[in-house]
Design a protein around this motif. Structure first.
Motif, PDB file in Angstrom:
ATOM      1  N   LEU A 125     -25.293  38.616  81.718  1.00  0.00           N
ATOM      2  CA  LEU A 125     -24.196  39.582  81.850  1.00  0.00           C
ATOM      3  C   LEU A 125     -23.081  39.313  80.837  1.00  0.00           C
ATOM      4  N   LYS A 126     -22.765  38.050  80.639  1.00  0.00           N
ATOM      5  CA  LYS A 126     -21.651  37.708  79.744  1.00  0.00           C
ATOM      6  C   LYS A 126     -22.011  37.896  78.266  1.00  0.00           C
ATOM      7  N   LYS A 129     -24.806  41.534  77.930  1.00  0.00           N
ATOM      8  CA  LYS A 129     -24.270  42.810  78.421  1.00  0.00           C
ATOM      9  C   LYS A 129     -22.775  42.932  78.155  1.00  0.00           C
ATOM     10  N   ASN A 130     -22.182  41.876  77.569  1.00  0.00           N
ATOM     11  CA  ASN A 130     -20.758  41.864  77.176  1.00  0.00           C
ATOM     12  C   ASN A 130     -19.804  42.158  78.339  1.00  0.00           C
ATOM     13  N   LYS A 131     -20.097  41.610  79.490  1.00  0.00           N
ATOM     14  CA  LYS A 131     -19.233  41.775  80.658  1.00  0.00           C
ATOM     15  C   LYS A 131     -18.233  40.627  80.692  1.00  0.00           C
ATOM     16  N   ASN A 132     -17.028  40.904  81.174  1.00  0.00           N
ATOM     17  CA  ASN A 132     -16.039  39.832  81.306  1.00  0.00           C
ATOM     18  C   ASN A 132     -16.202  39.165  82.675  1.00  0.00           C
ATOM     19  N   GLU A 135     -15.725  41.418  85.780  1.00  0.00           N
ATOM     20  CA  GLU A 135     -16.848  42.335  86.002  1.00  0.00           C
ATOM     21  C   GLU A 135     -18.071  41.592  86.551  1.00  0.00           C
ATOM     22  N   ILE A 136     -18.312  40.395  86.005  1.00  0.00           N
ATOM     23  CA  ILE A 136     -19.448  39.594  86.480  1.00  0.00           C
ATOM     24  C   ILE A 136     -19.224  39.185  87.926  1.00  0.00           C
ATOM     25  N   ILE A 139     -20.109  42.018  90.181  1.00  0.00           N
ATOM     26  CA  ILE A 139     -21.551  42.254  90.241  1.00  0.00           C
ATOM     27  C   ILE A 139     -22.252  41.189  91.078  1.00  0.00           C
TER      28      ILE A 139
END
Length: 169
Positions: A125-126, A129-132, A135-136, A139
């Protein structure tokens, strides 16, 4: 010499080397001959291969490149192409770089398999998927602080995995 190890090496790299040489020469029969010359040289010197100096991919493509250069030197038809050697060098560097990236991808895939499910999820994810962290956390149901801690420890674990295998990243 370990024949099984060479057979595995041959199976992994034969098609890649053949396609590279075929693309360079545009001649199927010359590519077959040069590929066999490459693997004959590899077989003769397989015991002297030093994994601390280069990966197997870099080593075999360097030998293939040298076989190509010798082929062009001996073939007078290509004498006028000497002026374009800088372009060839750039292409060789690109092939070696592409091979290195492919190896890194394979090692990373193996390294990710050593992680538990939560670690894999956080890293994917990090970094993929470039999630911060916030956001992680939403999820995964973890806290943002926990996500940051897991990410930090997992990145260190992945670096250690690469370092232990002496893989430059």
């Amino acid at each position: 010499m370990n024949d099984q190890k060479f057979e595995a090496f041959y199976a992994e790299y034969y098609d890649k080397v053949f396609k590279y040489i075929l693309k360079k020469t545009g001649n199927f029969h010359a590519a077959e001959d040069l590929t066999m010359d490459t693997f004959t040289a590899c077989y003769k010197h397989f015991d002297r291969y030093d994994e601390t100096k280069a990966s197997l991919g870099t080593w075999v493509f360097t030998i293939a490149s040298n076989k190509l250069k010798n082929h062009y030197r001996s073939d007078q038809t290509f004498a006028q192409l000497q002026d374009y050697s800088a372009v060839d060098d750039g292409m060789e560097d690109a092939v070696v770089e592409a091979q290195h990236l492919a190896e890194l991808r394979d090692v990373l895939a193996d390294a990710l398999e050593t992680l538990n499910e939560v670690q894999q999820q956080v890293i994917v994810l990090k970094y993929f998927k470039n999630k911060n962290s916030k956001e992680i956390a939403q999820i995964t149901g973890l806290t943002s602080d926990n996500v940051r801690a897991i990410a930090s420890r997992t990145v260190k674990k992945l670096k250690d995995y690469f370092d232990m295998r002496q893989i430059e990243y």
